[in-house]
Design an enzyme around this catalytic site. Sequence first.
Site, short mmCIF file in Angstrom:
data_model
loop_
_atom_site.label_atom_id
_atom_site.label_comp_id
_atom_site.label_asym_id
_atom_site.label_seq_id
_atom_site.Cartn_x
_atom_site.Cartn_y
_atom_site.Cartn_z
N HIS A 1 0.82 -1.22 0.00
CA HIS A 1 0.00 0.00 0.00
C HIS A 1 0.85 1.27 0.00
CE1 HIS A 1 0.10 -0.17 4.55
NE2 HIS A 1 0.03 1.13 4.43
N ASP B 1 1.15 -7.70 2.19
CA ASP B 1 1.26 -6.25 1.97
C ASP B 1 2.73 -5.81 1.86
OD1 ASP B 1 0.85 -3.53 1.81
OD2 ASP B 1 -0.58 -3.44 3.47
N SER C 1 4.07 2.39 8.17
CA SER C 1 3.77 1.37 7.16
C SER C 1 5.02 1.04 6.37
CB SER C 1 2.70 1.87 6.21
OG SER C 1 1.45 1.80 6.80
#
Length: 754
Positions: A85, A220, A651
Amino acid sequence: MKRTFTLLLAALLFFSTQAHEGMWLLNKLKQINEAEMQKLGFKLTADDIYAINKSSLKDGIVRLGGGFCSGEMVSAEGLFLTNHHCGYDAVQGLSSVEHDYLTDGFWARTRKDELPAGFSVSFLQRIDDVSEKINSQLTADMTEEQRDAKIGEIAQQLIAESSKEHGQSTEFKAMFEGNEFYLFHYKTYRDVRLVGVPPSAIGKFGGDTDNWMWPRHTGDFCMFRVYTGPDGEPADPSEANVPFKPAHHFPVSTAGVKEGDFAMIMGYPGSTDRFMSSHGVKLALDVEQPSRVKIRRAKLDIYDEFMDRDKATRIKYASKHAQVSNYWKYFIGQQRGLKRLKVYDKKKAQEADLMTWVNADAGRKAKYGSVITDLETGYNERAKFEKANVYMQEAAFGSEAIVLGFRMYGLKMQLATDPKDAAKVAAAVARVQAAADELWKDYVPAIDQKVTAQMFRMIHDDVERDLQPSMMHTVEKKFKGDFDAWSAVLFKTSILTSKERLNAFLAKPSLKVLDKDLGFQAAESCLNHYRTFLAPALAAGEADLARGYRLMVAAMREKDPARSWYPNANSTMRLTYGQVGSYVPGDGMFYKHICTAKGILEKEDPTNDEFIVPARQKELLLSRNYGRYADESGELVVCFISNNDITGGNSGSGVFNGNGELIGIAFDGNWEAMSGDIAFEPELQRTISVDIRYVLWTIDVFAGAGHLVNEMTLVERKVAPPVVEPALIEPATTPSKPAVPTKPTKTVAPVKRS
Ligand code: ARG
């Protein structure tokens, strides 16, 4: 029976260990954290993590852009890992209907195949604590304005004195709500290339439904490579460039994780509000969060309608949708968490406690006596304009055309004040052109027309009448309050909504055309409304808030000097440490610390594009072709959770074991603790990471890109997994869906107390 007992034991074991709140500054680890880290299983020293005269772990940590995400170097030749992402926007920008890397994934078979990522990366060189230098020049009787001016002046000077050689730059940061100050020195590399990304069906498996939730079965991750000039220094993208040689790259461990294992994460958490006062919590609950959720939902409904109809549109709006939707769901969860965990009441109690301590001593009373009332006054002032402010940020900025209009304001000023200065006009035109190029790249005017109508209708219907921009009069008078009709004419006539019209205008920019343009009128009206009305109105409460927070935090630290304090996240590198571990999400429930590939097949739903399992992946999983990446029991672990303290910006951060080896990549938080950015929840809060073995499996076995795994330094597990017969697992027809609304990240970064 036995199983239950083991789980219970595991849970007890886990809860007896310490909760791991804290996003620690690297230059304070020795003093504050090293001993405890070692007690928990850390085998290295603080000096191994952060040193300035030799290579240390910090040298392998990547800041993406200005800190929108984090990453970690995994090869001596410039390869780094981050989240899917985090690379999503870059991958979307490289995708087309013919080359749909979002759907199909992308793997560079050779270095020549790597694609330009379009963002830069930075590496932290050094941190300087300049608190003393600054605080020694501040006095208690300064107004907030005088204080800020003085701080700004010294900061400018310190930055000016710092090295600018070879892509080096310096950022100044206030910490502890204005009580401490630091310089962060970086080196930035501008040539970054996409190396590999799995299909979204793996990288975004579970979509919005599973987002912010555990258990999670998402791969991810994606990978990029950093390049330098032939001299090893930062350089503009060029064929002549060579792979970057990082001072540190992380060995990758395939040993896997067990409950209670030490785990630490390094990266760039964006922002937290752990000192937020009860008044702030109340305002967030009453006004901010419901408004953000409502506006984002309206926008997403329109995106959905168009994206469902057409593949090219789906690609163009994929990244925009993901960004709006990520924080749509975040704010739903945050409200729910704040209420359920009674955060307002807890803050109230803490404040009462603090004031009892303050009032017990005349000196303290003189210094801190007014903190809570300052905060109350500040928030009362702010509350009057909060809704109008959130609607400007989310709704007015929600129209892409209007945002382009904002970008045109500089040109308008130039034309209005000095149209004869050809060089300045040309520069302003170039800036508009650049903003427009960015917009047209992924623009569907029909979507924006509907969004624009809806956004302004919502401002009109929801915000107090006298707090609305003056363009509302035009809609009311000329269009009888019909926002669809207004937007239709705007999109048919404005230079903001068509390339041809804009190009014609930019070729011969004129003030008259701008002033008559319906789109520019709306943008200018919003901008003026903000500048001349809202911003000053909000600033009125700002001084009270700034002083209140600064003194409150100073008082809290003075009251409790033995406690280890850490500053709020502010996009600077931090380390969080803790342990891998399960949790109890609610009464009668238990969530394990890992999940496996079995769950991918359980969740599979070919009728729901969030839960599609690609044919090749399904075949490999059904035949249990896990390569060398299975765990001791023969299963392929997909994700795991730990009690580390992270937030947005983290992230893509590496998760490391006690030896500083990579065991996973952090990518999310959990639903039960979505209030965590405001109050850490020790029993509930978890970081969700993709297990590095699932990453390696996807690269090596699924994608057949073993050459990339070979580039890494693998620390192989010694125990051989048992041989398990390939069992035919019937995939479930209905995916196990969490009990949350389907379809819910940061378009406009949620604005904090500013
Ligand atoms: N919630 C994650 C974060 O903010 C982003 C997850 C992206 N996945 C998704 N389905 N939108 O870090």
